[in-house]
Write an enzyme that holds these catalytic residues in place. Structure first.
Site, mmCIF file in Angstrom:
data_model
loop_
_atom_site.group_PDB
_atom_site.id
_atom_site.type_symbol
_atom_site.label_atom_id
_atom_site.label_comp_id
_atom_site.label_asym_id
_atom_site.label_seq_id
_atom_site.Cartn_x
_atom_site.Cartn_y
_atom_site.Cartn_z
ATOM 1 N N ARG A 44 0.793 -1.213 0.092
ATOM 2 C CA ARG A 44 0.007 0.057 -0.032
ATOM 3 C C ARG A 44 0.954 1.388 0.056
ATOM 4 O O ARG A 44 0.407 2.396 -0.156
ATOM 5 C CB ARG A 44 -0.923 -0.038 1.275
ATOM 6 C CG ARG A 44 -2.041 -1.046 1.099
ATOM 7 C CD ARG A 44 -2.875 -1.153 2.534
ATOM 8 N NE ARG A 44 -2.042 -2.448 3.158
ATOM 9 C CZ ARG A 44 -2.289 -2.602 4.369
ATOM 10 N NH1 ARG A 44 -3.396 -2.379 4.947
ATOM 11 N NH2 ARG A 44 -1.654 -3.456 5.190
ATOM 12 N N LYS A 51 8.770 -1.034 2.388
ATOM 13 C CA LYS A 51 8.114 -0.091 3.411
ATOM 14 C C LYS A 51 8.681 0.275 4.710
ATOM 15 O O LYS A 51 9.069 1.432 5.043
ATOM 16 C CB LYS A 51 6.713 -0.708 3.989
ATOM 17 C CG LYS A 51 5.901 -0.100 5.266
ATOM 18 C CD LYS A 51 4.588 -0.617 5.411
ATOM 19 C CE LYS A 51 4.644 -1.899 6.124
ATOM 20 N NZ LYS A 51 3.162 -2.079 6.411
ATOM 21 N N GLY A 109 2.635 -14.921 6.558
ATOM 22 C CA GLY A 109 1.800 -14.320 7.602
ATOM 23 C C GLY A 109 2.778 -14.200 8.763
ATOM 24 O O GLY A 109 3.892 -14.629 8.719
ATOM 25 N N ASP A 138 6.824 -1.717 11.325
ATOM 26 C CA ASP A 138 6.347 -0.399 10.707
ATOM 27 C C ASP A 138 5.490 0.281 11.587
ATOM 28 O O ASP A 138 4.572 1.042 11.435
ATOM 29 C CB ASP A 138 5.055 -1.108 9.613
ATOM 30 C CG ASP A 138 4.049 -1.895 10.119
ATOM 31 O OD1 ASP A 138 3.789 -2.172 11.490
ATOM 32 O OD2 ASP A 138 3.152 -2.104 9.383
ATOM 33 N N ASN A 206 -5.353 -4.852 18.334
ATOM 34 C CA ASN A 206 -4.137 -5.529 18.604
ATOM 35 C C ASN A 206 -3.053 -4.616 17.821
ATOM 36 O O ASN A 206 -3.142 -4.352 16.561
ATOM 37 C CB ASN A 206 -4.216 -7.045 17.557
ATOM 38 C CG ASN A 206 -2.928 -7.435 17.793
ATOM 39 O OD1 ASN A 206 -1.939 -7.191 18.316
ATOM 40 N ND2 ASN A 206 -2.606 -8.348 16.761
ATOM 41 N N LYS A 387 33.290 25.304 1.987
ATOM 42 C CA LYS A 387 33.671 23.833 2.016
ATOM 43 C C LYS A 387 34.881 23.565 2.220
ATOM 44 O O LYS A 387 35.580 24.163 1.773
ATOM 45 C CB LYS A 387 33.239 23.281 0.442
ATOM 46 C CG LYS A 387 33.429 21.853 0.241
ATOM 47 C CD LYS A 387 33.919 21.447 -1.055
ATOM 48 C CE LYS A 387 35.437 21.450 -1.162
ATOM 49 N NZ LYS A 387 36.213 20.836 -1.953
ATOM 50 N N ALA A 416 34.644 41.578 0.056
ATOM 51 C CA ALA A 416 33.484 41.027 -0.930
ATOM 52 C C ALA A 416 33.737 40.419 -2.266
ATOM 53 O O ALA A 416 34.855 40.931 -2.812
ATOM 54 C CB ALA A 416 32.378 41.969 -1.014
ATOM 55 N N ARG A 476 46.736 43.150 -10.853
ATOM 56 C CA ARG A 476 45.690 43.592 -11.826
ATOM 57 C C ARG A 476 46.186 44.468 -12.762
ATOM 58 O O ARG A 476 47.144 45.053 -12.663
ATOM 59 C CB ARG A 476 44.441 44.171 -11.066
ATOM 60 C CG ARG A 476 44.798 45.500 -10.452
ATOM 61 C CD ARG A 476 43.727 46.220 -9.397
ATOM 62 N NE ARG A 476 44.356 47.443 -9.209
ATOM 63 C CZ ARG A 476 43.956 47.956 -7.755
ATOM 64 N NH1 ARG A 476 42.971 47.494 -7.069
ATOM 65 N NH2 ARG A 476 44.190 49.209 -7.543
HETATM 66 C C1 UD1 Z 1 -1.196 -7.298 12.043
HETATM 67 C C2 UD1 Z 1 -1.917 -7.809 12.723
HETATM 68 C C3 UD1 Z 1 -3.145 -7.126 13.236
HETATM 69 C C4 UD1 Z 1 -2.619 -6.048 14.003
HETATM 70 C C5 UD1 Z 1 -1.750 -5.141 12.889
HETATM 71 C C6 UD1 Z 1 -1.389 -4.117 13.755
HETATM 72 C C7 UD1 Z 1 -1.834 -10.422 12.270
HETATM 73 C C8 UD1 Z 1 -2.371 -11.682 11.565
HETATM 74 N N1 UD1 Z 1 -2.494 -9.294 12.189
HETATM 75 O O1 UD1 Z 1 -2.153 -6.818 10.784
HETATM 76 O O2 UD1 Z 1 -3.972 -8.149 14.166
HETATM 77 O O3 UD1 Z 1 -4.000 -5.319 14.250
HETATM 78 O O4 UD1 Z 1 -0.895 -5.904 12.364
HETATM 79 O O5 UD1 Z 1 -0.560 -2.894 12.838
HETATM 80 O O6 UD1 Z 1 -0.845 -10.637 12.941
HETATM 81 N N2 UD1 Z 1 5.174 -9.467 8.121
HETATM 82 C C9 UD1 Z 1 6.066 -10.348 7.737
HETATM 83 N N3 UD1 Z 1 5.638 -11.510 7.270
HETATM 84 C C10 UD1 Z 1 4.636 -11.956 6.796
HETATM 85 C C11 UD1 Z 1 3.664 -11.053 7.143
HETATM 86 C C12 UD1 Z 1 4.034 -9.859 7.659
HETATM 87 O O7 UD1 Z 1 7.188 -10.108 8.487
HETATM 88 O O8 UD1 Z 1 4.400 -13.018 6.460
HETATM 89 C C13 UD1 Z 1 5.688 -8.251 8.642
HETATM 90 C C14 UD1 Z 1 5.156 -7.277 8.041
HETATM 91 O O9 UD1 Z 1 6.346 -6.653 7.378
HETATM 92 C C15 UD1 Z 1 4.649 -5.916 8.929
HETATM 93 C C16 UD1 Z 1 4.062 -6.729 10.154
HETATM 94 O O10 UD1 Z 1 4.524 -7.994 9.977
HETATM 95 O O11 UD1 Z 1 5.959 -5.249 9.591
HETATM 96 C C17 UD1 Z 1 2.547 -6.418 10.196
HETATM 97 O O12 UD1 Z 1 2.259 -7.045 8.671
HETATM 98 P P1 UD1 Z 1 0.893 -6.398 8.138
HETATM 99 O O13 UD1 Z 1 0.913 -7.165 6.828
HETATM 100 O O14 UD1 Z 1 1.162 -4.996 8.109
HETATM 101 O O15 UD1 Z 1 -0.325 -6.861 9.128
HETATM 102 P P2 UD1 Z 1 -1.565 -6.179 9.252
HETATM 103 O O16 UD1 Z 1 -2.589 -6.739 8.198
HETATM 104 O O17 UD1 Z 1 -1.468 -4.770 9.535
HETATM 105 CA CA CA Z 2 0.418 -3.234 9.426
#
Ligand code: UD1
Ligand code: CA
Length: 513
Positions: A44, A51, A109, A138, A206, A387, A416, A476
């Site tokens: 996004r 990011k 995930g 993030d 969360n 510099k 100057a 000069r």
């Molecule tokens: C996640 C949480 C959500 C919470 C939110 C807070 C889960 C399933 N969901 O959702 O409950 O409210 O954060 O901001 O945990 N990342 C990885 N590997 C992956 C997926 C994600 O390293 O496979 C990292 C991303 O880079 C990021 C962080 O995990 O830094 C969160 O991932 P993101 O996709 O932003 O999760 P949300 O949908 O925001």
């Molecule tokens: Ca997030």
């Protein structure tokens, strides 16, 4: 005097590399590990850059998270990388060389990501006995103090997992905290995409930050399934798994919901920058700095300040910039990695890697480039560029000049519109000017060249040879006046008529002109 929160002091834990700002409560026990999730692409953001590398207030998003994580003094700090892993790893190595990385080839995930981190630790023979804290890469507004409070709640309540939550005005997109109606205990976290309408009405969310018992986390991650709307291993499912196995699940509610904001797009990036900037300016003001217009002043997290500094509107303070006591900076000034001495004045200036001495004066409209060092009460005035130049105490370069690759002594005045001609088209050369010199306006100092102490140079001189101490150098062309030239060559012109009138008028006596 620096504000107390900027002064690094030992955290008291056995790890000397973990200095900690004063005033932040330190968790009694250092966690076994902090895991930072930074493998996602951040679709996004619509960016070629991952990011977590986007910046606010002088640090990457993940950089802010690492600083907060370090305040817990974890025994191990592991970042999970995946998307553009080499680029992210290289960045992490520059900002915190002790950070370890775990590779997540596919972003399956948050649960899968944490599993990769624990496997990395296990593979290296490192224990996860004790607390494992998980944070997202993030969430740049998260503070070490809040992380410490989470860790303390976790150990004080003897929980298997403690989630950091917050009440937010708009919970769209976040996982919702589901609590038991009677006891108020957390029973589950339901992702927005998987939530029912009544669950979506919940405003407690969360944050994505957790403290776990390391061993119980490792066991539970093995049981996480992927039967959800995104087909991912959700870290959040670990709560339900641990609860069903009879373990304690707790929650710690953040005092300020803005602290846990996760950045997903550039609007949120700008919002977070504003929040963090306000926080940093508030700290600076409470430490005794006058910020005339906080809304147009931008300060990096790495800037340090002393009391009675004054910052005028439209000023950006970046990197390792330091403002000394009672100095005055701005308006419309950008200082990067620049030290401003006590009582100095810097007006409408851009400076990068410069040192401005005590009571020195810079600008308006000066440009100080890397390696510029102005001594006590020295001056780089209007439309002056410098510099790699060392300017001695009390020396002035007041107007319209370029000083590059030079050393100038004390109490010298540079006329100057002078240029230190440092470049012969192939190499840069050095110019040395002594103390108590007076160089004329419109001089070219063709380097390498040396002007001795107390020497003078005539206006309009092109100085190509060394000038001995105490000499006057004149370099000069001689002036030649060709009388009557205008009347002969431009007859009838306005200039000729003016000249003729002047020749008829009685001479103006000296002193009355
Ligand atoms: C996640 C949480 C959500 C919470 C939110 C807070 C889960 C399933 N969901 O959702 O409950 O409210 O954060 O901001 O945990 N990342 C990885 N590997 C992956 C997926 C994600 O390293 O496979 C990292 C991303 O880079 C990021 C962080 O995990 O830094 C969160 O991932 P993101 O996709 O932003 O999760 P949300 O949908 O925001
Ligand atoms: Ca997030």
């Amino acid at each position: 005097m620096r504000p107390p929160h900027y002064a690094p002091v030992s955290c008291g834990c056995p790890h000397p590399k973990h200095p900690k700002p004063k005033g932040i409560p330190v968790s009694a026990n250092c966690p076994a590990a902090v895991v930072v999730l930074a493998a996602g692409e951040g679709t996004r953001m619509k960016s070629a850059m991952p990011k977590v590398l986007h910046e606010i207030c002088g640090r990457s998003l993940v950089g802010h998270v690492l600083v907060a994580a370090r305040e817990l003094s974890p025994l191990r700090l592991v970042a999970v990388v995946g998307h553009e892993s080499e680029r992210v790893s290289a960045h992490l190595a520059t900002i915190d060389p002790e950070v370890r990385t775990a590779y997540q080839a596919q972003q399956n995930g948050t649960g899968h990501a944490v599993r990769m981190a624990l496997e990395e630790l296990a593979g290296a023979g490192d224990s996860i006995d004790g607390t494992v804290v998980v944070v997202c890469g993030d969430t740049p507004l998260l503070t070490g103090a809040t992380l410490a409070r989470l860790a303390d709640t976790h150990s004080a309540e003897g929980n298997a997992v403690t989630v950091l939550t917050a009440e937010v005005p708009d919970a769209t997109g976040y996982g919702r905290i589901v609590r038991d109606g009677a006891s108020g205990a957390v029973t589950a976290i339901v992702e927005h995409k998987d939530a029912t309408d009544s669950q979506r009405a919940i405003r407690e969310i969360n944050s994505g930050v957790f403290a776990f018992d390391g061993q119980l986390l490792a066991d539970a991650l093995g049981k996480v399934r992927t039967d959800n709307s995104q087909g991912e291993e959700y870290l959040t499912d670990v709560l339900g798994i641990l609860r069903e196995a009879g373990h304690r699940v707790g929650a710690c509610v953040a005092d300020d919901h803005r602290e846990i904001a996760g950045i997903n797009n550039r609007v949120q990036l700008a919002d977070a920058r504003r929040v963090l900037n306000d926080r940093l300016l508030t700290e600076a003001m409470l430490a005794g700095v006058t910020v005339v217009d906080p809304s147009s002043t931008w300060i990096d997290a790495t800037v340090t300040v002393e009391r009675d500094a004054v910052v005028h509107p439209g000023t950006q303070l970046q990197g390792a910039t330091h403002l000394g006591e009672g100095c005055e900076v701005g308006p419309n000034t950008r200082l990067k990695d620049t030290t401003v001495g006590a009582g100095a004045r810097v007006d409408n200036t851009v400076a990068d890697g410069a040192e401005v001495g005590e009571q020195a004066s810079v600008g308006p409209f000066a440009y100080l480039r890397p390696g510029t060092r102005l001594g006590l009460k020295a001056k780089a005035g209007t439309y002056v560029e410098m510099k790699n130049a060392t300017i001695g105490a009390g020396t002035k370069v007041p107007h319209l000049s370029y000083v590059g690759d030079a050393t100038i002594g004390e109490q010298t005045n540079i006329g100057a519109a002078s240029v230190f001609v440092n470049y012969d088209g192939e190499a840069k050369h050095h110019t040395t000017v002594g103390s108590h010199c007076k160089t004329g306006s419109d001089n070219m100092f063709v380097a390498p060249v040396t002007i001795g102490d107390g020497a003078y140079t005539a206006a309009g001189s092109v100085i190509t040879k060394d000038v001995p101490a105490g000499s006057l150098a004149v370099a000069r062309g001689q002036q030649r006046n060709i009388e009557g030239w205008v009347a002969r060559k431009r007859p009838g012109s306005a200039a000729a008529k003016a000249a003729e009138a002047a020749s008829r008028a009685p001479e103006t006596p000296a002193g009355e002109g």
